[in-house]
Design a protein around this motif. Structure first.
Motif, PDB file in Angstrom:
ATOM      1  N   GLN A  35      37.656  23.924  48.012  1.00 13.40           N
ATOM      2  CA  GLN A  35      36.677  24.818  48.593  1.00 13.40           C
ATOM      3  C   GLN A  35      36.152  25.821  47.568  1.00 13.40           C
ATOM      4  N   ALA A  36      36.632  25.732  46.342  1.00 17.71           N
ATOM      5  CA  ALA A  36      36.441  26.811  45.383  1.00 17.71           C
ATOM      6  C   ALA A  36      35.667  26.338  44.155  1.00 17.71           C
ATOM      7  N   GLY A  37      35.807  27.087  43.061  1.00 18.64           N
ATOM      8  CA  GLY A  37      35.091  26.782  41.824  1.00 18.64           C
ATOM      9  C   GLY A  37      35.879  25.864  40.924  1.00 18.64           C
ATOM     10  N   PRO A  38      35.537  25.843  39.642  1.00 20.24           N
ATOM     11  CA  PRO A  38      36.315  25.058  38.690  1.00 20.24           C
ATOM     12  C   PRO A  38      37.776  25.490  38.632  1.00 20.24           C
ATOM     13  N   PRO A 215      39.385  39.782  28.339  1.00 23.78           N
ATOM     14  CA  PRO A 215      39.032  38.419  28.716  1.00 23.78           C
ATOM     15  C   PRO A 215      38.331  38.394  30.066  1.00 23.78           C
ATOM     16  N   PHE A 216      37.454  37.418  30.269  1.00 21.45           N
ATOM     17  CA  PHE A 216      36.737  37.374  31.539  1.00 21.45           C
ATOM     18  C   PHE A 216      36.723  35.961  32.103  1.00 21.45           C
ATOM     19  N   LEU A 217      36.457  35.924  33.393  1.00 20.24           N
ATOM     20  CA  LEU A 217      36.395  34.665  34.127  1.00 20.24           C
ATOM     21  C   LEU A 217      34.944  34.212  34.177  1.00 20.24           C
ATOM     22  N   ASN A 218      34.650  33.089  33.536  1.00 19.59           N
ATOM     23  CA  ASN A 218      33.288  32.555  33.588  1.00 19.59           C
ATOM     24  C   ASN A 218      32.929  32.209  35.025  1.00 19.59           C
ATOM     25  N   GLY A 219      31.712  32.544  35.421  1.00 19.95           N
ATOM     26  CA  GLY A 219      31.269  32.279  36.783  1.00 19.95           C
ATOM     27  C   GLY A 219      30.274  31.133  36.834  1.00 19.95           C
ATOM     28  N   TYR A 220      30.334  30.349  37.928  1.00 23.02           N
ATOM     29  CA  TYR A 220      29.500  29.154  38.043  1.00 23.02           C
ATOM     30  C   TYR A 220      28.881  29.041  39.432  1.00 23.02           C
ATOM     31  N   LEU A 221      27.673  28.499  39.459  1.00 26.48           N
ATOM     32  CA  LEU A 221      27.028  28.096  40.704  1.00 26.48           C
ATOM     33  C   LEU A 221      26.983  26.582  40.724  1.00 26.48           C
ATOM     34  N   GLY A 222      27.063  26.015  41.906  1.00 28.36           N
ATOM     35  CA  GLY A 222      27.003  24.559  41.979  1.00 28.36           C
ATOM     36  C   GLY A 222      27.844  24.018  43.110  1.00 28.36           C
ATOM     37  N   GLY A 223      28.527  22.905  42.868  1.00 31.64           N
ATOM     38  CA  GLY A 223      29.317  22.280  43.914  1.00 31.64           C
ATOM     39  C   GLY A 223      30.188  21.171  43.366  1.00 31.64           C
ATOM     40  N   ASP A 321      50.758  47.554  54.749  1.00 32.19           N
ATOM     41  CA  ASP A 321      51.241  48.933  54.714  1.00 32.19           C
ATOM     42  C   ASP A 321      52.587  49.053  54.011  1.00 32.19           C
ATOM     43  N   ASP A 322      53.369  47.961  53.978  1.00 33.03           N
ATOM     44  CA  ASP A 322      54.672  48.021  53.312  1.00 33.03           C
ATOM     45  C   ASP A 322      54.607  47.615  51.840  1.00 33.03           C
ATOM     46  N   GLY A 323      53.379  47.475  51.304  1.00 31.43           N
ATOM     47  CA  GLY A 323      53.231  47.280  49.867  1.00 31.43           C
ATOM     48  C   GLY A 323      53.066  45.857  49.389  1.00 31.43           C
ATOM     49  N   ARG A 324      53.152  44.870  50.262  1.00 29.56           N
ATOM     50  CA  ARG A 324      52.912  43.501  49.843  1.00 29.56           C
ATOM     51  C   ARG A 324      51.418  43.275  49.606  1.00 29.56           C
ATOM     52  N   PHE A 325      51.061  42.308  48.788  1.00 29.43           N
ATOM     53  CA  PHE A 325      49.654  42.113  48.457  1.00 29.43           C
ATOM     54  C   PHE A 325      49.406  40.702  47.966  1.00 29.43           C
ATOM     55  N   ALA A 326      48.133  40.319  48.005  1.00 18.78           N
ATOM     56  CA  ALA A 326      47.671  39.085  47.376  1.00 18.78           C
ATOM     57  C   ALA A 326      46.209  39.264  47.025  1.00 18.78           C
ATOM     58  N   ALA A 327      45.859  38.933  45.794  1.00 16.03           N
ATOM     59  CA  ALA A 327      44.471  38.980  45.344  1.00 16.03           C
ATOM     60  C   ALA A 327      44.080  37.583  44.888  1.00 16.03           C
ATOM     61  N   VAL A 328      43.061  37.030  45.521  1.00 15.29           N
ATOM     62  CA  VAL A 328      42.606  35.669  45.253  1.00 15.29           C
ATOM     63  C   VAL A 328      41.264  35.737  44.544  1.00 15.29           C
ATOM     64  N   VAL A 329      41.052  34.873  43.565  1.00 19.13           N
ATOM     65  CA  VAL A 329      39.760  34.807  42.886  1.00 19.13           C
ATOM     66  C   VAL A 329      39.448  33.369  42.536  1.00 19.13           C
ATOM     67  N   THR A 330      38.153  33.038  42.562  1.00 16.24           N
ATOM     68  CA  THR A 330      37.687  31.746  42.089  1.00 16.24           C
ATOM     69  C   THR A 330      36.368  31.949  41.352  1.00 16.24           C
ATOM     70  N   ASN A 331      36.040  31.015  40.465  1.00 17.90           N
ATOM     71  CA  ASN A 331      34.864  31.191  39.623  1.00 17.90           C
ATOM     72  C   ASN A 331      33.637  30.464  40.144  1.00 17.90           C
ATOM     73  N   THR A 332      33.358  30.640  41.431  1.00 16.02           N
ATOM     74  CA  THR A 332      32.067  30.358  42.032  1.00 16.02           C
ATOM     75  C   THR A 332      31.917  31.274  43.233  1.00 16.02           C
ATOM     76  N   ASN A 333      30.682  31.547  43.656  1.00 11.40           N
ATOM     77  CA  ASN A 333      30.496  32.378  44.845  1.00 11.40           C
ATOM     78  C   ASN A 333      30.368  31.522  46.090  1.00 11.40           C
ATOM     79  N   TRP A 334      30.324  30.204  45.925  1.00 18.65           N
ATOM     80  CA  TRP A 334      30.227  29.312  47.077  1.00 18.65           C
ATOM     81  C   TRP A 334      31.620  29.035  47.631  1.00 18.65           C
ATOM     82  N   GLN A 335      31.753  29.104  48.943  1.00 13.97           N
ATOM     83  CA  GLN A 335      33.026  28.799  49.590  1.00 13.97           C
ATOM     84  C   GLN A 335      32.790  27.719  50.629  1.00 13.97           C
TER      85      GLN A 335
END
Length: 353
Positions: A35-38, A215-223, A321-335
């Protein structure tokens, strides 16, 4: 607006980074790649997991140090500054926006009726996006011009009658921040949020600055077509001043989790202000004042925001609220519309941690 694909690149899916523990996180992340990018990654209390690649034609894992455009997660930073101004007695949530910005919300809208709260919770009725703003000679956009250009657009709903997402509403809030602080909105966010928390990898870009810090995450459009990528790079394709306080910022997954945990831990706004941010609207019970409410499979509630930009980046950060976390990233804006989603990845990472 997404650009037409300028180039087609076929690239075999790369192998995933092996999971460090048999907790199912890597499995869900690998499945999410459809469902994500490269590439895609999730950063949580158990570390950073990556799948696919951060850059086409290379086999490079996404790391917690990679910079990317956070899109609408910018809205939560903007909202924090507005709530700080409320804490300081310089603004009121249920005051009409015309009290602070006379003559700004006009045309098809009534600034004497639309409140600060409605702007924050997307119930103002303002149009979703800017359509015909005029750029300056250098190709950048003034915040006031972005707002002015949207005032002749049809309303999405009567003020307070429904919740309809509006980037324009958060541009108006950017003007409010500037009027009440006497500083550019990006400067106010940097001084009030970024610097106090030591978020050294987070930045509000100056007009005309499209570069990401390395360093950076290259971003892509497409499918995708089965096991093949069809992408065109868009990392620096967007003039970020067009999105301003609605979506222009840059950060990393590690800085973002620190930001949301600080917010939920009471380090940025008062308990009363945080309670207002968590007060959700309507029967959906999912969105407050630039905070998304997300019930998780393990019975806890997480709070955060997602963000996408046509630089080819999508991200989601959730914290409890108890401090747990998750940060998700992908290198396309299409989902894609299939499963698992970024929420499923974050849910597994938090609930298995």
């Amino acid at each position: 607006m997404k650009r037409l694909i300028a180039a087609v690149c076929a690239f075999l899916l790369l192998g995933a980074v092996p999971a460090r523990a048999d907790d199912g996180v890597q499995t869900v992340l690998d499945r999410y790649l459809a469902q994500a990018g490269p590439g895609a990654a999730v950063h949580s209390g158990t570390g950073t997991r990556s799948t696919g690649t951060a850059k086409l034609r290379e086999q490079r894992a996404i790391t917690a140090a990679d910079h990317f455009r956070i899109g609408s997660q910018t809205k939560t930073f903007t909202a924090v500054v507005v709530l700080q101004l409320v804490d300081e007695g310089r603004a009121e949530l249920d005051a009409p926006v015309s009290r602070y910005l006379p003559g700004v919300v006009t045309g098809n809208y009534d600034g004497d009726v639309i409140t600060v709260r409605q702007l924050l919770q997307h119930t103002s009725g303002l149009v979703r996006d800017v359509r015909d703003a005029k750029a300056g000679p250098d190709g950048t956009y003034a915040l006031a011009e972005l707002v002015r250009s949207a005032m002749d657009e049809p309303a999405q709903n009567a003020p307070g009658a429904a919740q309809n997402y509006s980037n324009v509403g958060f541009l108006v809030l950017g003007l409010l921040v500037e009027r009440l602080t006497g500083k550019q909105a990006g400067t106010a966010i940097a001084e009030r949020v970024i610097a106090p928390l030591g978020l050294t990898e987070t930045r509000f870009p100056a007009a005309g600055d499209r570069a990401l810090k390395a360093p950076f995450l290259n971003g892509y459009l497409g499918g995708r077509l089965g096991q093949l990528f069809f992408w065109t790079e868009a990392t620096t394709a967007v003039e970020l001043s067009f999105w301003s306080t609605a979506g222009a910022m840059e950060s990393t997954v590690d800085d973002l989790q620190r930001f949301y945990r600080a917010l939920l831990g009471g380090r940025l706004v008062s308990p009363a202000a945080l309670a207002e941010m968590k007060r959700t609207f309507g029967s959906a019970d999912l969105y407050g004042l630039a905070l998304l409410k997300m019930p998780l499979s393990c019975g806890v509630t997480a709070w955060g925001h997602n963000g996408a930009l046509t630089t080819g980046h999508y991200s989601l950060t959730l914290a409890t609220d108890d401090g747990r976390f998750a940060a998700v990233v992908t290198n396309t804006n299409w989902q894609g519309s299939g499963t698992p989603s970024a929420v499923d990845v974050a849910d597994r990472a938090i609930c298995s941690g």
